[in-house]
Design a protein around this motif. Structure first.
Motif, PDB file in Angstrom:
ATOM      1  N   VAL A 310      84.491  -8.989  13.800  1.00 57.84           N
ATOM      2  CA  VAL A 310      85.887  -9.221  13.404  1.00 57.84           C
ATOM      3  C   VAL A 310      86.649  -9.852  14.569  1.00 57.84           C
ATOM      4  N   VAL A 311      86.432  -9.326  15.765  1.00 58.02           N
ATOM      5  CA  VAL A 311      87.098  -9.860  16.961  1.00 58.02           C
ATOM      6  C   VAL A 311      86.628 -11.280  17.252  1.00 58.02           C
ATOM      7  N   LYS A 312      85.318 -11.528  17.131  1.00 52.48           N
ATOM      8  CA  LYS A 312      84.776 -12.862  17.391  1.00 52.48           C
ATOM      9  C   LYS A 312      85.352 -13.905  16.443  1.00 52.48           C
ATOM     10  N   ASN A 313      85.743 -13.479  15.249  1.00 48.68           N
ATOM     11  CA  ASN A 313      86.304 -14.413  14.277  1.00 48.68           C
ATOM     12  C   ASN A 313      87.822 -14.490  14.360  1.00 48.68           C
ATOM     13  N   ASN A 314      88.358 -14.124  15.549  1.00 49.97           N
ATOM     14  CA  ASN A 314      89.795 -14.271  15.834  1.00 49.97           C
ATOM     15  C   ASN A 314      90.683 -13.496  14.877  1.00 49.97           C
ATOM     16  N   LEU A 315      90.199 -12.306  14.480  1.00 46.80           N
ATOM     17  CA  LEU A 315      90.976 -11.424  13.620  1.00 46.80           C
ATOM     18  C   LEU A 315      91.271 -10.112  14.328  1.00 46.80           C
ATOM     19  N   GLY A 316      91.148 -10.112  15.656  1.00 46.39           N
ATOM     20  CA  GLY A 316      91.343  -8.890  16.426  1.00 46.39           C
ATOM     21  C   GLY A 316      92.734  -8.320  16.335  1.00 46.39           C
ATOM     22  N   VAL A 340      79.463 -11.095   6.759  1.00 48.36           N
ATOM     23  CA  VAL A 340      78.155 -11.748   6.650  1.00 48.36           C
ATOM     24  C   VAL A 340      77.383 -11.630   7.961  1.00 48.36           C
ATOM     25  N   LEU A 341      78.067 -11.869   9.082  1.00 40.43           N
ATOM     26  CA  LEU A 341      77.408 -11.809  10.388  1.00 40.43           C
ATOM     27  C   LEU A 341      76.944 -10.392  10.727  1.00 40.43           C
ATOM     28  N   SER A 342      77.588  -9.401  10.095  1.00 38.84           N
ATOM     29  CA  SER A 342      77.228  -8.010  10.356  1.00 38.84           C
ATOM     30  C   SER A 342      76.095  -7.527   9.460  1.00 38.84           C
ATOM     31  N   VAL A 367      84.742 -20.047  16.078  1.00 40.09           N
ATOM     32  CA  VAL A 367      84.255 -20.007  14.697  1.00 40.09           C
ATOM     33  C   VAL A 367      83.008 -20.876  14.535  1.00 40.09           C
ATOM     34  N   ILE A 368      82.997 -22.033  15.195  1.00 40.00           N
ATOM     35  CA  ILE A 368      81.810 -22.901  15.134  1.00 40.00           C
ATOM     36  C   ILE A 368      80.587 -22.170  15.682  1.00 40.00           C
ATOM     37  N   SER A 369      80.774 -21.400  16.757  1.00 41.71           N
ATOM     38  CA  SER A 369      79.644 -20.649  17.322  1.00 41.71           C
ATOM     39  C   SER A 369      79.160 -19.579  16.350  1.00 41.71           C
ATOM     40  N   GLN A 370      80.080 -19.032  15.541  1.00 46.82           N
ATOM     41  CA  GLN A 370      79.675 -18.042  14.530  1.00 46.82           C
ATOM     42  C   GLN A 370      78.818 -18.694  13.439  1.00 46.82           C
ATOM     43  N   LEU A 371      79.180 -19.901  13.045  1.00 48.80           N
ATOM     44  CA  LEU A 371      78.398 -20.619  12.041  1.00 48.80           C
ATOM     45  C   LEU A 371      77.006 -20.934  12.575  1.00 48.80           C
ATOM     46  N   ASP A 387      88.107 -31.373   8.554  1.00 46.81           N
ATOM     47  CA  ASP A 387      88.428 -31.505   9.963  1.00 46.81           C
ATOM     48  C   ASP A 387      87.284 -32.184  10.711  1.00 46.81           C
ATOM     49  N   LEU A 388      87.615 -33.220  11.451  1.00 50.18           N
ATOM     50  CA  LEU A 388      86.581 -34.030  12.094  1.00 50.18           C
ATOM     51  C   LEU A 388      85.797 -33.260  13.151  1.00 50.18           C
ATOM     52  N   GLU A 389      86.444 -32.318  13.852  1.00 52.46           N
ATOM     53  CA  GLU A 389      85.722 -31.564  14.882  1.00 52.46           C
ATOM     54  C   GLU A 389      84.631 -30.699  14.259  1.00 52.46           C
ATOM     55  N   PHE A 390      84.920 -30.078  13.119  1.00 51.07           N
ATOM     56  CA  PHE A 390      83.915 -29.281  12.426  1.00 51.07           C
ATOM     57  C   PHE A 390      82.831 -30.181  11.828  1.00 51.07           C
TER      58      PHE A 390
END
Length: 723
Positions: A310-316, A340-342, A367-371, A387-390
């Motif tokens: 949850v923290v890694k996904n910027n929801l802390g 999903v990651l859990s 978030v990209i690192s989570q994907l 989004d072009l960066e994604f």
């Protein structure tokens, strides 16, 4: 490799596509290109149908595909948060109750096993009944404190049907020597209390006019705030909920502070933390607590993994008791990603919808690192993205244009070349606002420029939406939020935009038909088998229901005799299932200015690809937001300050450019416009920027930058690094 051949779902034109296992594939293209049709209505639907078939569940409406091979078990992570149950919380969604229970049982031998059952009435906080919030009158929604009593300052009374309120007020003021030329704020505290909080003082014989008739009746005087409070205290009384709903706001429960659980459960603790402390802490604070738990059994390890994700996904900044309906689409999707990651699953297909949406650019890399962590576990990701960066982080691109596959490199280069060459507008005056104690906003006094486009930005949870919600209660402010479009099973774009009545009137006149002939919810016109729905819903095993296309009307909703009417060889079904762009090109409604202008607005706001028969339940988050923008914008906007939450959601750059042009047209009518956005491409074109931060939750709630974008360097702005 997963392969699909001859895909013709919705507007897709018999395309062939493949998705390599263990990689990230981005599906890109403009509005109406077919991205959602390919990703969700075809790829995910096929995988789900195949799995349902194995489980003995009949398939739902089937995608149009010639053949396919090598499907995977699939999970769809959509932005749409359709959960409206106020009892649903992150605590239950992530299964934290089941992970904490064995740890509490070990630490407290006398504990009952149902202590963490959030929906058990025995565990409810008595004050809020397990909701976490209490509702009460919002004075700013009920009274204009600066308006003289003689000028009808009570907003609630002005909207109630009965006409006795102000004659009664006049008699009450006369009897107490109150000058009605004064505003509420100019009265003495005692007089204010009498007018706002009287509980039914005296009886006054009032003569008043209602429905063109004069009436005379005795009434007690009840203060406007007391009246709404009485409705809140007696919601079980018929009509009270409807009467009060526009004039109340929710506040954190003063007894449990939002923990929802009864106070007597605080006698139990875990590693020095009471249940109340655990439930009201944010995830940033919870992480070191769970990491320090002494027992590293499965429950403790799993709990640490879940909270960490949850923290890694910027929801802390969120707390376990945050209600699911209150989450934005982006927050809900990232919560799904954390779940999903859990999990212990691998080799799964994940279909994602606009992961970048509602993310501040500073949050992208996390978030990209989570994907990428999902693909490292052998899973396959397919994401619809703008989004072009994604997009540039994806291993493969599938570019679509008008339902066909096009060159991905050419599409990407074309996007990079799009620019918004908008001439900035100087402000014309300003509006002053004061916001106090709204979520993480303690106190803000702000002057917002009018007559220009204002961009409001900030990291997730920094206070943007809380700020907008607080402003929405002010006079002459209209807030178009991200809330779900609510409608019945027959709700389509045409009905939501109130176009069915003018379309029916136009076709009846042109085709010499009886009124209401072309209403699909008219019993005499609709297909009798499906009652105008176009599908039949049936119950299957395991309490599942499934839909199948109505065989009588073949999904067209109308009786055959209605479908036999033709306008330029087109039936009403043909017209309603044509794209808005096609209707404008063919001039189908050229003779009807009201319809044609609304279709032009749809095109201008990036929705020319939609059909008028598109169910509102199938709209993407961005499409729903722009549909609401069109439906809520009134003709008379001269004194209105519009606040629009993420209108560029789901738009690629060409469509974003058209959206900005539409906002400029709207600005000619409105007092001012503020757009809450993360989209850098759009923010760069704004005349003025207000940025919240510097972090989310308790680390936010402040304005860290206010001014033109060129002034960001050297300021406290987080965005300045990325502009």
């Amino acid at each position: 490799m997963l392969t699909l051949h001859g895909v013709e779902t919705n507007n897709l034109k018999s395309i062939d596509v493949s998705f390599p296992y263990g990689e990230i594939t981005a599906i890109v293209g403009g509005s109406g290109a077919g991205k959602t049709s390919l990703a969700f209505h075809t790829l995910y639907a096929l995988c789900k149908n195949e799995l349902d078939t194995i489980s003995g569940i009949p398939a739902s409406l089937r995608p149009k595909v010639r053949d396919y091979a090598n499907l995977l078990p699939a999970v769809a992570l959509k932005q749409k948060n359709s959960n409206v149950n106020p009892r649903s919380s992150i605590f239950t969604y992530l299964g934290l109750d089941k992970l904490l229970l064995p740890l509490f049982l070990q630490a407290n031998p006398s504990i009952k096993r149902n202590i963490l059952a959030q929906n058990n009435p025995a565990n409810y906080c008595a004050t809020c009944e397990g909701i976490g919030n209490v509702y009460g009158p919002d004075p700013t929604r009920i009274v204009d404190f600066s308006k003289p009593l003689v000028s009808k300052p009570f907003l609630s009374w002005n909207n109630f049907i009965s006409g006795h309120y102000y004659p009664l007020l006049e008699m009450f003021c006369t009897s107490h020597g109150i000058d009605m030329r004064r505003s509420i704020s100019q009265l003495s505290p005692h007089q204010q209390n009498m007018i706002l909080h009287s509980s039914g003082e005296g009886l006054f014989l009032v003569k008043y006019k209602q429905k063109n008739r004069y009436r005379q009746k005795k009434y007690p005087f009840v203060g406007a705030l007391y009246e709404i409070q009485n409705c809140c205290d007696n919601m079980h009384v018929p009509g009270n909920r409807q009467k009060a709903k526009s004039y109340i706001s929710d506040h954190l429960c003063p007894t449990c502070d939002g923990a929802r659980f009864a106070s007597h459960l605080d006698e139990y603790s875990l590693n020095g933390w009471t249940l109340h402390t655990i439930l009201t802490a944010n995830f940033d604070s919870l992480l070191p607590f769970v990491q320090a738990l002494p027992d590293k059994d499965f429950a403790a390890k799993k709990l640490t993994t879940v909270v960490g994700n949850v923290v890694k996904n910027n929801l802390g900044y969120l707390s376990p008791m945050r209600s699911i309906p209150s989450l934005s689409g982006g927050e809900f999707q990232r919560l799904q990603l954390a779940s999903v990651l859990s999990s212990e699953f691998s080799n799964i297909l994940y279909v994602l919808d606009e992961v970048s949406s509602s993310l501040h650019v500073a949050e992208y890399s996390d978030v990209i690192s989570q994907l990428e962590a999902l693909t490292a576990r052998g899973s396959t990701l397919v994401m619809v993205e703008h989004d072009l960066e994604f997009i540039e982080k994806a291993d493969n691109l599938v570019a679509l244009a008008d339902g066909s596959v096009t060159g991905s490199n050419e599409w990407l280069q074309c996007q990079k070349e799009v620019a918004i060459n908008r001439e900035k507008i100087a402000p014309k005056g300003s509006m002053n606002f004061s916001v106090n104690d709204v979520h993480n906003i303690r106190h803000i006094d702000v002057s917002i420029p009018m007559g220009c486009l204002v961009g409001c930005c900030g990291v997730s949870g920094s206070g943007k939406s809380s700020f907008a919600e607080a402003l929405s209660s002010q006079v002459n402010v209209e807030y178009i939020s991200q809330g779900t479009i609510h409608g019945n099973s027959n709700s389509v774009v045409a009905t939501y935009l109130k176009l069915m009545q003018p379309i029916d009137a136009f076709l009846c006149k042109e085709l010499d038909a009886a009124p209401k002939t072309f209403f699909f919810n008219n019993e005499e016109s609709q297909c009798p088998a499906c009652e105008g729905k176009g599908y039949i819903e049936q119950e299957a095993s395991f309490n599942h229901t499934y839909r199948s296309t109505c065989e009588m009307c073949e999904g067209k909703r109308y009786r055959q005799e209605v479908l036999d009417y033709r306008l330029n060889s087109l039936s009403v079904h043909d017209i309603l299932t044509s794209s808005v762009n096609d209707l404008l090109t063919e001039g189908t409604f050229a003779k009807c200015k009201a319809i044609a202008s609304k279709l032009e607005d749809m095109k201008d706001i990036g929705m020319g690809h939609l059909t008028l028969f598109r169910p509102t339940s199938e709209l993407s988050g961005g499409e729903a937001q722009r549909i609401k923008l069109l439906s809520q914008v009134k003709a008379n906007l001269q004194n209105k300050f519009l606040i629009i939450d993420e209108p560029a959601n789901g738009l690629e750059r060409h469509d974003t450019k058209r959206l900005v042009n539409f906002l400029d047209k709207l600005l000619d009518k409105a007092k001012g416009i503020m757009v809450i956005e993360h989209n850098l491409f759009l923010l760069r074109s704004m005349d003025y920027i207000i940025e919240f931060g510097p972090k989310g939750g308790s680390g936010g709630g402040s304005i860290i930058f206010q001014g033109v974008i060129e002034e960001m360097p050297g300021s406290r702005s987080v965005l300045k690094t990325f502009i």
